[in-house]
Design an enzyme around this catalytic site. Structure first.
Site: not given
Ligand code: H2U
Ligand code: ZN
Length: 340
Positions: A50, A53, A114, A152, A160, A163, A165, A167
């Protein structure tokens, strides 16, 4: 009830000026379409793959600190970046208009765990998330007109990673949805001399038809004009225009209402309930903001079960949004579910 629930009718969204078609009788139609994949295994408390994490490497090679509470970092793939020539605007042809924008995007990890979504965090953990939202809002508001805090949650909403999170995207412009709300909130205030959402919450508390949960400072309703089947709006019961107006006591009561709402969501279809959520409050650096009330929108995609989602297609894309389940039945279902 002021509308005949079972006959098709339209409801007005006073925040956007849009109408929505409500056709309650359609809920009984058969469904042989797509069934979403329902996750059957729970994630572990730490996942070495992840990128969120503690102690792990992110996609750009940076190493996360060994964080213990919340953790905020600048998005490695930001949608908005600081730019100098941000005020330039091209308008040499009214059909091809564009503007430069300046901003920044951040990611906020809610917890080092996580495996815990916000509904599963202890109240103190949710309160830390609220405190982080406020701190980020304060810091980013110095520079940017709009600070959009959102989450989201779930694959189905495009998250994505499991974990927990969210934004924060901030920019030197007022985005379309917010601009629309600003317009309608201001108009209502001019016509009625009171903030729309405070008046709305008062009325809903009297009607008791769409309350999901509430305490002395906050309430969650399925709004009268809800578009998504189990959409909710979280509103303070006293004047609060923006995040920085929240007192310590109100942080605690907000954590309680969020926790109850999210547990009810999880209990509805027995899944880690997916949604997109986000906060709206008075934009920064505007002349008058008396019409604003801080509030959160939750837009969950699920309709009938963990695997059957609502699609916004066809009539919705071409004419106007439509829902089958009435907001009153959705609110009743959620209200009846355990919140602990
Ligand atoms: P989402 O799960 O809502 O997509 O948010 C995760 C965000 O994390 C996504 O915008 C960022 C992605 O660009 N990200 C990073 O900044 N660094 C990473 O190593 C992977 C994901
Ligand atoms: Zn994690």
């Amino acid at each position: 009830m002021i509308v005949s629930e079972n006959n098709p009718h339209r409801r007005y969204n006073p925040l956007t000026g849009e109408w929505i078609l409500v056709s309650a009788h359609r809920t009984s139609r058969p469904w042989q379409g797509l069934k979403e994949k329902v996750e059957s295994t729970r994630p572990h408390s730490y996942d070495q793959n992840c990128y969120l994490c503690p102690g792990n490497l992110r996609a750009n090679g940076e190493k996360n600190p060994d964080y213990k509470g919340t953790f905020v970092f600048t998005n490695d793939f930001p949608a908005l970046i600081p730019q100098k020539s941000s005020s330039s605007q091209r308008k040499d042809n009214s059909l091809f208009r564009w503007k430069n924008v300046s901003g920044t995007s951040r990611v906020i990890c809610y917890s080092p765990r996580h495996d815990l979504t916000m509904s599963e965090l202890p109240l103190s953990g949710i309160q830390s998330v609220i405190e982080t939202w406020i701190k980020q809002y304060q810091e980013l508001s110095k520079e940017y007109n709009w600070v959009q805090i959102f989450e989201n949650k779930g694959d189905i909403m495009g998250a994505s990673n499991p974990h927990p999170h969210g934004q924060i995207w901030s920019g030197n412009f007022i985005p379309t949805q917010v601009d629309k709300e600003n317009f309608f909130l201001e108009k209502y205030y001019r016509d009625h001399s009171e903030p729309l959402l405070l008046a709305y919450a008062d009325k809903e508390l009297l009607l008791k038809e769409r309350i999901v949960c509430s305490n002395e400072s906050w309430a969650a309703f399925v709004p009268f004009w809800a578009t998504w089947p189990f959409e909710t709006i979280v509103i303070p019961l006293n004047p609060l225009r923006r995040f920085t107006d929240i007192t310590t006591k109100k942080k605690r009561s907000l954590a309680q209402v969020l926790k109850t709402l999210l547990i009810k969501y999880d209990n509805l279809f027995n899944v880690r309930f997916p949604y997109s959520m986000g906060w709206h409050g008075a934009p920064n650096h505007i002349e008058n903001d008396s019409h604003w009330t801080l509030h959160a929108h939750f837009y969950p995609p699920l309709l009938r079960s963990a695997s059957v989602r609502k699609f916004m297609v066809g009539y919705e894309m071409l004419a106007e949004a439509q829902r089958d389940l009435t907001p009153e039945s959705a609110a009743q279902k959620l209200a009846e579910l355990p919140g602990v």
